[in-house]
Scaffold this motif. Sequence first.
Motif, PDB file in Angstrom:
ATOM      1  N   SER A 112       0.850  -1.189   0.000  1.00  0.00           N
ATOM      2  CA  SER A 112       0.000   0.000   0.000  1.00  0.00           C
ATOM      3  C   SER A 112       0.886   1.239   0.000  1.00  0.00           C
ATOM      4  O   SER A 112       2.037   1.177   0.420  1.00  0.00           O
ATOM      5  CB  SER A 112      -0.873  -0.053   1.252  1.00  0.00           C
ATOM      6  OG  SER A 112      -1.535   1.148   1.446  1.00  0.00           O
ATOM      7  N   TRP A 113       0.374   2.337  -0.459  1.00  0.00           N
ATOM      8  CA  TRP A 113       1.123   3.571  -0.437  1.00  0.00           C
ATOM      9  C   TRP A 113       0.167   4.740  -0.224  1.00  0.00           C
ATOM     10  O   TRP A 113      -1.036   4.549  -0.196  1.00  0.00           O
ATOM     11  CB  TRP A 113       1.939   3.749  -1.725  1.00  0.00           C
ATOM     12  CG  TRP A 113       1.126   3.587  -2.980  1.00  0.00           C
ATOM     13  CD1 TRP A 113       0.449   4.549  -3.639  1.00  0.00           C
ATOM     14  CD2 TRP A 113       0.889   2.358  -3.689  1.00  0.00           C
ATOM     15  NE1 TRP A 113      -0.200   4.010  -4.726  1.00  0.00           N
ATOM     16  CE2 TRP A 113       0.064   2.674  -4.793  1.00  0.00           C
ATOM     17  CE3 TRP A 113       1.308   1.031  -3.533  1.00  0.00           C
ATOM     18  CZ2 TRP A 113      -0.363   1.700  -5.701  1.00  0.00           C
ATOM     19  CZ3 TRP A 113       0.869   0.078  -4.445  1.00  0.00           C
ATOM     20  CH2 TRP A 113       0.056   0.414  -5.515  1.00  0.00           C
ATOM     21  N   LYS A 114       0.727   5.930  -0.087  1.00  0.00           N
ATOM     22  CA  LYS A 114      -0.092   7.113   0.198  1.00  0.00           C
ATOM     23  C   LYS A 114      -0.925   7.485  -1.022  1.00  0.00           C
ATOM     24  O   LYS A 114      -0.434   7.404  -2.151  1.00  0.00           O
ATOM     25  CB  LYS A 114       0.815   8.300   0.537  1.00  0.00           C
ATOM     26  CG  LYS A 114       1.439   8.200   1.914  1.00  0.00           C
ATOM     27  CD  LYS A 114       0.672   9.051   2.880  1.00  0.00           C
ATOM     28  CE  LYS A 114       1.254   8.886   4.274  1.00  0.00           C
ATOM     29  NZ  LYS A 114       0.298   9.282   5.302  1.00  0.00           N
ATOM     30  N   SER A 115      -2.158   7.902  -0.774  1.00  0.00           N
ATOM     31  CA  SER A 115      -2.970   8.348  -1.900  1.00  0.00           C
ATOM     32  C   SER A 115      -2.774   9.850  -2.105  1.00  0.00           C
ATOM     33  O   SER A 115      -2.347  10.555  -1.193  1.00  0.00           O
ATOM     34  CB  SER A 115      -4.440   8.036  -1.632  1.00  0.00           C
ATOM     35  OG  SER A 115      -4.792   8.467  -0.345  1.00  0.00           O
ATOM     36  N   LEU A 116      -3.089  10.298  -3.304  1.00  0.00           N
ATOM     37  CA  LEU A 116      -3.045  11.744  -3.569  1.00  0.00           C
ATOM     38  C   LEU A 116      -4.309  12.370  -2.962  1.00  0.00           C
ATOM     39  O   LEU A 116      -5.305  11.688  -2.774  1.00  0.00           O
ATOM     40  CB  LEU A 116      -3.036  11.994  -5.072  1.00  0.00           C
ATOM     41  CG  LEU A 116      -1.690  11.900  -5.788  1.00  0.00           C
ATOM     42  CD1 LEU A 116      -1.897  12.112  -7.283  1.00  0.00           C
ATOM     43  CD2 LEU A 116      -0.696  12.921  -5.250  1.00  0.00           C
ATOM     44  N   PRO A 117      -4.277  13.665  -2.651  1.00  0.00           N
ATOM     45  CA  PRO A 117      -5.493  14.310  -2.138  1.00  0.00           C
ATOM     46  C   PRO A 117      -6.675  14.101  -3.094  1.00  0.00           C
ATOM     47  O   PRO A 117      -6.502  14.130  -4.318  1.00  0.00           O
ATOM     48  CB  PRO A 117      -5.117  15.790  -2.089  1.00  0.00           C
ATOM     49  CG  PRO A 117      -3.640  15.804  -1.996  1.00  0.00           C
ATOM     50  CD  PRO A 117      -3.148  14.585  -2.725  1.00  0.00           C
ATOM     51  N   THR A 118      -7.836  13.861  -2.536  1.00  0.00           N
ATOM     52  CA  THR A 118      -9.022  13.555  -3.339  1.00  0.00           C
ATOM     53  C   THR A 118      -9.280  14.586  -4.450  1.00  0.00           C
ATOM     54  O   THR A 118      -9.580  14.198  -5.577  1.00  0.00           O
ATOM     55  CB  THR A 118     -10.263  13.423  -2.430  1.00  0.00           C
ATOM     56  OG1 THR A 118      -9.893  12.575  -1.343  1.00  0.00           O
ATOM     57  CG2 THR A 118     -11.437  12.830  -3.161  1.00  0.00           C
TER      58      THR A 118
ATOM     59  N   GLU B 254     -13.437  13.778   2.120  1.00  0.00           N
ATOM     60  CA  GLU B 254     -13.480  14.648   0.942  1.00  0.00           C
ATOM     61  C   GLU B 254     -12.099  15.231   0.644  1.00  0.00           C
ATOM     62  O   GLU B 254     -11.736  15.455  -0.498  1.00  0.00           O
ATOM     63  CB  GLU B 254     -14.500  15.783   1.141  1.00  0.00           C
ATOM     64  CG  GLU B 254     -15.936  15.318   1.314  1.00  0.00           C
ATOM     65  CD  GLU B 254     -16.477  14.580   0.102  1.00  0.00           C
ATOM     66  OE1 GLU B 254     -15.908  14.711  -0.981  1.00  0.00           O
ATOM     67  OE2 GLU B 254     -17.473  13.844   0.265  1.00  0.00           O
ATOM     68  N   ALA B 255     -11.348  15.497   1.723  1.00  0.00           N
ATOM     69  CA  ALA B 255     -10.029  16.105   1.530  1.00  0.00           C
ATOM     70  C   ALA B 255      -8.965  15.050   1.229  1.00  0.00           C
ATOM     71  O   ALA B 255      -7.827  15.387   0.934  1.00  0.00           O
ATOM     72  CB  ALA B 255      -9.645  16.885   2.773  1.00  0.00           C
ATOM     73  N   GLY B 256      -9.343  13.792   1.316  1.00  0.00           N
ATOM     74  CA  GLY B 256      -8.378  12.724   1.046  1.00  0.00           C
ATOM     75  C   GLY B 256      -7.412  12.489   2.188  1.00  0.00           C
ATOM     76  O   GLY B 256      -6.285  12.044   1.977  1.00  0.00           O
ATOM     77  N   LYS B 257      -7.840  12.794   3.423  1.00  0.00           N
ATOM     78  CA  LYS B 257      -6.967  12.542   4.580  1.00  0.00           C
ATOM     79  C   LYS B 257      -7.468  11.281   5.286  1.00  0.00           C
ATOM     80  O   LYS B 257      -8.583  11.268   5.810  1.00  0.00           O
ATOM     81  CB  LYS B 257      -6.992  13.731   5.539  1.00  0.00           C
ATOM     82  CG  LYS B 257      -6.281  14.953   4.988  1.00  0.00           C
ATOM     83  CD  LYS B 257      -6.398  16.099   5.956  1.00  0.00           C
ATOM     84  CE  LYS B 257      -5.729  17.355   5.449  1.00  0.00           C
ATOM     85  NZ  LYS B 257      -4.297  17.311   5.441  1.00  0.00           N
ATOM     86  N   PHE B 258      -6.617  10.258   5.288  1.00  0.00           N
ATOM     87  CA  PHE B 258      -7.046   8.960   5.814  1.00  0.00           C
ATOM     88  C   PHE B 258      -6.085   8.455   6.876  1.00  0.00           C
ATOM     89  O   PHE B 258      -4.873   8.657   6.754  1.00  0.00           O
ATOM     90  CB  PHE B 258      -7.107   7.929   4.691  1.00  0.00           C
ATOM     91  CG  PHE B 258      -8.083   8.286   3.617  1.00  0.00           C
ATOM     92  CD1 PHE B 258      -9.431   8.015   3.761  1.00  0.00           C
ATOM     93  CD2 PHE B 258      -7.652   8.916   2.451  1.00  0.00           C
ATOM     94  CE1 PHE B 258     -10.341   8.355   2.769  1.00  0.00           C
ATOM     95  CE2 PHE B 258      -8.547   9.264   1.458  1.00  0.00           C
ATOM     96  CZ  PHE B 258      -9.905   8.983   1.623  1.00  0.00           C
TER      97      PHE B 258
END
Lengths: 225, 383
Positions: A112-118, B254-258
Amino acid sequence: MDWTEILRFSRGPLLHVAMMIFIVGMSYRLVKVILLGWERDRAANKGSKLWGVILNYLKGLLVLPFIPWVRRTFRNNALTFIAGGLFHLSLFVVLAFGTAHILVWKSLFGISWKSLPTPVVAFFSAAGIISLIVLLINRLTHPVLKLLTKLPIWINWVMVFLPMITGFIMARHLWFRYEVIFSLHLISVSLLLIWIPLGRISHFLFYFFSKTIHGAQAGKRAIMP
Amino acid sequence: MKEKTIYEHLRDKGLSRRDFMKLCGTIAGMMGLEFAPPVKALGKLTHPSPTEVVAQALKTKPRLPIIWLEFQDCAGCSEAISRSSSPSLGNLVLNDIAIEYHETLMAAAGFQAEKAKEECMRKYWGKYVLVVEGSPTLADDGIYCTVAGKSNLDLLKEAAAGAAAIIATGNCASFGGIPAARPNPTRACGVADLIKDKPVVNIPGCPAIPEVTTGTILHFLVMGELPKTDHFKRPLPFYGHTIHDHCLRRPFYEAGKFAESFDDEGARQGYCLYKLGCKGPTTYNACAALKWERGLSYPVQSGHPCLGCSEPHFWDGGGFYEGQSAPTIILDKVSTATLVGAGVAVGAALAGVNAVKKSRAKKTLKKAASPETGTEAETKKEA
């Protein structure tokens, strides 16, 4: 209609069978191509095959796409180049850095790796969809392309477009109940997985194969690939 | 003697008028009444305030008898309601409305208890509400869950026959729940799968949120009918939105912070738990809105992803900590290798056939071409 049941089916057995067909199909295609036969390469080894391969990838993936004006392809057909390039880049960003997709890779490969901001992923997703629509309009209006395009190409377009549009709607939580659009996304992905080995979208694998071979051949001859 | 109304019953217990009205307001809120619909049951077709509707019902209606049956369950839903964070409501349902038969909570036991149930059923035939907790079992005529020598199927059918409405509380009674998890050895199922001739409402959850069970019972009491439901027979006021819709961690999503793990900085910052397996986006329940323990918290707020316990088959819907987007059936290494092997074998076989065809064609071509080549060579020599 019970969409919870449909989701259960599409997340489970349907995707499972689609992946099996995809793996068998792609292995079959690759082996068939490799065993088509090889010309004996009699050139003397003047350089490094590995270096040729590295250069070929660097040039093809990292350099030329960002200075497209040096290529005749771009000068002759800028629209296809930009829309096509943006489509491929978007697809890569969404598949590799979208949170939901990372979870898929994690379950399949254990990493797994970090996702980009939504919002960034959403931007690329939209850009990919728009590019695909632009390419469709181009294909529908260009007199030569119209003649060249046969049924499988239209099917390719639909097969790629459906997962992208359903994925975008799902990620943005638009219009549909989540389980409905999630099911539609998974069904379209399954159809795509089954379709890939049958059509030209298989270039996603063959591209790397041929890029490697060409790079190695050029490297052997110590010339720029 | 005329039966006492609920209001009279409450007044006898020392409830003031002021407290009564407060209680009515709470009940109206609990039922999810944003506005009061015309209530035919009360003989009113006007639009009074929700509180007035509730007050009117409690003033005019006698107590609502409830028979609470337990089948394949853990009594968690009963525990939840008996420890409900809203004591006044809990008391109202447990003592005042009132539950006539409940295996876990009643003092009576054995033949006495069964006799009390039979008497209650006879006395209130066609009027009582049947609450079912736990899943009925179909395998071998329901012998895997028996009470007082009767199979759960017989008990359910017997009690359902005289019920005005049936409330299935908890995921087990609603959809089979944990007993129905693969391979479901007892063939557990939901109550609504068995009882088709009575109105059934499902209150799934593990356990069901006590305020939702209470709210649904009160809805029946006040309105004279069960609340409107979705396609899974879940009351819409409580199951109209997903956990994700009202989640307090939604802005992080929504901000993609997980949160990447349970003890990383993201988890400490309260980031979204989607990557830790949260099933919130497909789970319809009121946890995020009503919360638990007097609105104190709910699982996602406390740092645990939603398990999706109000959805059918939640126990078989992939691992609790697996991402929701992950496939539920994973190809293992052996199967993958077998599939690749199959593809390679077919490809190689076809390539072999092609190679044979090619070499035959070459030979044929050579044979056909060799006299011509000879002629050409001779011509060249002559020249």
